[in-house]
Design an enzyme around this catalytic site. Structure first.
Site, PDB file in Angstrom:
ATOM      1  N   ASP A  16      86.203  50.927  46.259  1.00 15.68           N
ATOM      2  CA  ASP A  16      85.056  50.084  47.153  1.00 15.68           C
ATOM      3  C   ASP A  16      84.295  49.311  45.968  1.00 15.68           C
ATOM      4  O   ASP A  16      84.677  49.565  44.661  1.00 15.68           O
ATOM      5  CB  ASP A  16      84.397  50.983  47.763  1.00 15.68           C
ATOM      6  CG  ASP A  16      83.978  52.241  47.247  1.00 15.68           C
ATOM      7  OD1 ASP A  16      83.710  52.324  46.058  1.00 15.68           O
ATOM      8  OD2 ASP A  16      83.167  53.022  48.149  1.00 15.68           O
ATOM      9  N   GLU A  53      81.311  50.430  44.891  1.00 12.89           N
ATOM     10  CA  GLU A  53      80.837  51.352  43.887  1.00 12.89           C
ATOM     11  C   GLU A  53      81.782  51.748  42.890  1.00 12.89           C
ATOM     12  O   GLU A  53      81.487  51.907  41.640  1.00 12.89           O
ATOM     13  CB  GLU A  53      80.338  52.597  44.618  1.00 12.89           C
ATOM     14  CG  GLU A  53      79.162  53.367  44.173  1.00 12.89           C
ATOM     15  CD  GLU A  53      77.762  52.493  44.286  1.00 12.89           C
ATOM     16  OE1 GLU A  53      76.992  52.760  43.280  1.00 12.89           O
ATOM     17  OE2 GLU A  53      77.818  51.620  45.035  1.00 12.89           O
ATOM     18  N   TYR A  93      91.069  57.143  52.206  1.00 18.54           N
ATOM     19  CA  TYR A  93      89.615  56.827  51.781  1.00 18.54           C
ATOM     20  C   TYR A  93      88.666  56.868  52.808  1.00 18.54           C
ATOM     21  O   TYR A  93      88.796  56.477  53.974  1.00 18.54           O
ATOM     22  CB  TYR A  93      89.602  55.663  50.901  1.00 18.54           C
ATOM     23  CG  TYR A  93      88.287  55.517  50.350  1.00 18.54           C
ATOM     24  CD1 TYR A  93      87.719  56.573  49.319  1.00 18.54           C
ATOM     25  CD2 TYR A  93      87.509  54.343  50.401  1.00 18.54           C
ATOM     26  CE1 TYR A  93      86.682  56.481  48.629  1.00 18.54           C
ATOM     27  CE2 TYR A  93      86.375  54.230  49.504  1.00 18.54           C
ATOM     28  CZ  TYR A  93      85.676  55.162  48.701  1.00 18.54           C
ATOM     29  OH  TYR A  93      84.761  55.185  48.130  1.00 18.54           O
ATOM     30  N   ARG A 107      85.384  55.980  53.152  1.00 20.86           N
ATOM     31  CA  ARG A 107      84.119  54.956  53.132  1.00 20.86           C
ATOM     32  C   ARG A 107      84.847  53.444  53.849  1.00 20.86           C
ATOM     33  O   ARG A 107      85.422  52.887  52.637  1.00 20.86           O
ATOM     34  CB  ARG A 107      83.421  54.977  52.029  1.00 20.86           C
ATOM     35  CG  ARG A 107      82.553  56.202  51.734  1.00 20.86           C
ATOM     36  CD  ARG A 107      81.753  56.023  50.332  1.00 20.86           C
ATOM     37  NE  ARG A 107      81.096  57.269  50.155  1.00 20.86           N
ATOM     38  CZ  ARG A 107      81.601  58.267  49.630  1.00 20.86           C
ATOM     39  NH1 ARG A 107      83.030  58.155  49.063  1.00 20.86           N
ATOM     40  NH2 ARG A 107      80.860  59.374  49.284  1.00 20.86           N
ATOM     41  N   HIS A 119      90.787  48.478  52.658  1.00 16.39           N
ATOM     42  CA  HIS A 119      90.883  49.993  53.133  1.00 16.39           C
ATOM     43  C   HIS A 119      91.664  49.742  54.461  1.00 16.39           C
ATOM     44  O   HIS A 119      91.467  49.109  55.547  1.00 16.39           O
ATOM     45  CB  HIS A 119      89.476  50.488  53.061  1.00 16.39           C
ATOM     46  CG  HIS A 119      88.917  50.197  51.935  1.00 16.39           C
ATOM     47  ND1 HIS A 119      87.500  50.804  51.609  1.00 16.39           N
ATOM     48  CD2 HIS A 119      89.325  49.946  50.640  1.00 16.39           C
ATOM     49  CE1 HIS A 119      87.242  50.311  50.756  1.00 16.39           C
ATOM     50  NE2 HIS A 119      88.237  49.899  49.825  1.00 16.39           N
TER      51      HIS A 119
END
Length: 695
Positions: free
Chosen positions: A97, A99, A310, A312, A355
């Protein structure tokens, strides 16, 4: 004879490929998959960030961030540089992502890597097949993702580090404001104002009971074919008197099949909401447990494996491979009639769709089969995720619905019967909103007259809007496009830590301080607390990620008006004096009133005579129950880890304590205190672990 020299050779160790991930547990799991030719180490999160001691943004130099190595990360950075020098190749495998992309970018800078290096490895789940495949297809670092993260970080720093000191000067130290946090607090405050202004209105409902083999009821809904509202008792009594004169005749019977479709697989937000409702997990706990499931768990007979994809994500999309695996499992274990053909799409197709939804990495790892390898919390959340995903791939539940209208003069009563025909997805999963129960009506015929056994009028009052819980606030933030999956849990935690909200059971209630801060923000920083502005800023950040705009332009457009607001606020806001609240007790040292104060560890009682008298003591909350050992009050306390428990106020002389809240009632079997223990079998249980009494 001349000595012969022995020929010596030195064997050089083969250089390994270095893989850097974020967490040690992930490094351990991935290391097992990749084998001896790879060295997998962890950065343990971010390695560079803006400095804590100052703004760290060069506003004059077009908002250039001034990154530094994070304090305490020196040894980790040294180790990574050492391993990087020895490595034949370096792969950066941080989270998939914004981040994670930013962490990889910072790592590449620290390690002196080429900016065009094909070094970035991404994966959505931690399984052997996925990791090995990801290593075969590295890419360059996505600078658009990095820029989107930088824009968010700089925006949040500009807001937080310039408004927070203003609040310290004008109100008190320890307060904070934030771009997303302040908008969330305003949502809570606006709802509380609605509740405070709400004036309940009286209304009555009339229900008739009938008997035909069995009893059933119908509710008065219309008068002369128009919706009826009964506002007072006099009107209620008049209608009931009229109803006693006439007959009740079945005028309409409508039978049709109703279907209820399964829910989409979990996104971060829907997982947090459902875990709150079903498991009583707060958002922070949900994310912590989900992180453990994602990074890897040692499963007996399998080894270390990441159990979920994942955590998030805003996406409800799933891969064709996962869809196929689910189809095979459903057909084999439940039958082909349970296999659905459901397609789920996202409202915003461009962002985060790289995602998948949150789903099990390996469907064959059925929760009950691996329960012994999981903690209780891990098992509960994994089962929730597994069942939600499997249900999303199953058929709709089907119900036989019967709608009945019963006429008495000009008055129409309505009732509905429902019978489950086929359970479909509800075979394995029911959402917290599902309350589908069979409600079987007797055989009725159009035109028949029913035997009325009574008519009941009931007084009601309209209810104010409900307060937000963590789950409903997360839902609201998501619907209004405020924040992102990674920010929901920290937002709620910060509002609590700053004492802007208090908790009453699951409800979040703004405090006086929360209203005060929101009032100042509304007056002087309208855009920061404006829901539409905050949502619009999320769209701008999405544009940066999609390379539609340059990240510093987003900052420049925001900062011009914001800088002017800061100057106006600093000059216009006068020092706010918050009166200390008396505790109702006097200081045992000097006799002056004790007042509530706020410290870094929460509220405490202090003498109002400070600084002459420096007496302080913790806040003790009694629960109205006496200690069975010494007769002193049982009080609510917090452990060193912040967990609530109940102990004798006579500690350390008396060490009686309970994890569950005691009630003023003794067990009829052994005499120990009962404690609150809500379960399917009762509300109270005996505090004595050797006694099985419940009620």
């Amino acid at each position: 004879m001349a000595a012969t020299k022995k020929k010596t050779t030195t064997k050089t160790a083969a250089r390994k490929t270095l893989v850097i991930v974020e967490s040690p547990s992930k490094a351990k799991t991935i290391g097992k998959y990749l084998g001896s030719n790879y060295k997998v180490i962890a950065s343990v999160g971010h390695v560079r960030d803006l400095p804590k001691s100052k703004l760290g943004i060069d506003i004059e130099n077009d908002f250039e961030p001034q990154y530094i190595a994070i304090r305490g990360k020196g040894d980790i950075i040294k180790e990574m540089r050492k391993e990087a020098k020895k490595a034949s190749k370096i792969y950066l495998a941080t989270d998939p992502d914004r981040e994670g992309e930013a962490i990889s970018w910072h790592l590449a800078n620290l390690l002196g890597m080429d900016s065009d290096a094909v070094c970035r490895v991404v994966f959505n789940e931690i399984t052997k097949t996925t990791i090995k495949e990801a290593i075969k297809h590295p890419r360059k670092i996505d600078l658009s993702l990095v820029d989107a993260q930088q824009a968010r970080r700089v925006l949040d720093r500009l807001v937080g580090y310039q408004i927070s000191p203003l609040l310290w000067r004008k109100i008190r130290k320890g307060l904070s404001a934030g771009r997303v946090q302040s908008a969330a607090l305003k949502i809570l405050c606006d709802r509380e104002k609605e509740i405070q202004k709400f004036e309940p209105k009286e209304y009555w409902t009339i229900t008739a009971e009938f008997k035909k083999g069995k009893l059933f009821t119908a509710k008065l809904s219309e008068y002369q074919k128009k919706k009826i509202t009964i506002e007072n008792k006099a009107e209620n009594d008049r209608i009931i008197a009229e109803l006693k004169k006439g007959d009740y005749t079945v005028t309409e019977l409508t039978q049709k099949e109703r279907t209820k479709k399964p829910y989409a697989p979990f996104t971060t937000s829907s997982m947090q909401q459902e875990a709150s409702t079903k498991l009583n997990f707060n958002t922070r706990k949900t994310m912590m447990v989900a992180q453990q499931l994602y990074e890897g768990v040692d499963v007996k007979g399998v080894g270390g494996v990441g159990l979920i994809t994942y955590l998030r994500t805003d996406s409800v999309r799933i891969s064709e491979e996962a869809r196929g695996a689910a189809a095979s499992f459903i057909t084999e274990h439940y039958g082909s009639e349970y296999l659905g053909r459901n397609v789920y799409t996202n409202k915003k197709k461009d962002i985060q769709d790289a995602h998948e939804a949150i789903r099990p990495s390996n469907i064959s790892l059925v929760p009950e089969d691996i329960k012994d390898s999981l903690t209780n919390d891990q098992f509960k959340l994994y089962r929730l995720i597994w069942c939600r995903f499997m249900a999303s791939q199953m058929t709709a539940a089907r119900f036989d619905n019967l709608q009945v209208e019963i006429q008495n003069g000009d008055y129409t009563f309505k009732t509905t019967g429902s019978k489950l025909l086929f359970d479909g997805y509800q075979r394995i999963y029911k959402n917290s909103l599902d309350d589908d129960k069979d409600r079987i009506l007797p055989e009725l015929e159009k035109g028949e007259t029913l035997t009325n056994t009574g008519v009941l009028g009931e007084q009601n009052f309209t209810q104010p809007p409900s307060r937000y819980t963590e789950a409903s606030l997360v839902k609201e933030l998501e619907e209004k496009n405020i924040g992102r999956p990674s920010t929901y849990a920290p937002i709620v935690a910060t509002l609590s830590e700053r004492k802007y909200v208090s908790r009453e059971k699951k409800s979040l209630i703004p405090t006086e301080l929360g209203f005060l801060v929101t009032g100042l923000m509304e007056e002087y920083f309208k855009e920061i607390v404006d829901v539409n502005f905050t949502a619009g800023m999320e769209d701008h950040l999405d544009d940066v990620e999609m390379s539609k705009t340059e990240w510093k332009k987003v900052i420049r457009d925001f900062y011009g008006p914001f800088e002017k607001e800061l100057k106006v606020a600093d000059e216009a806001i006068e020092k706010v004096v918050i009166e200390d609240q008396p505790t109702g007790e006097n200081c045992e040292l000097c006799g002056k009133p004790m007042v509530l104060k706020m410290g870094r560890f929460g509220e405490f009682a202090a003498c109002s005579g400070y600084p002459e008298c420096k007496n302080t003591k913790p806040i003790v909350k009694t629960i109205g129950v006496k200690c069975p050992n010494c007769g002193k009050d049982i009080v609510a306390r917090k452990s060193k880890r912040g967990k609530l428990f109940y102990g004798c106020s006579g500690y350390p002389e008396c060490s009686q304590s309970y994890w569950d809240k005691p009630v003023d009632k003794s067990c009829p079997k052994c005499g120990a205190l009962l404690v609150e223990k809500k379960s399917k079998t009762g509300k109270f249980a005996c505090s004595n672990s050797e006694c099985d009494y419940k009620e």
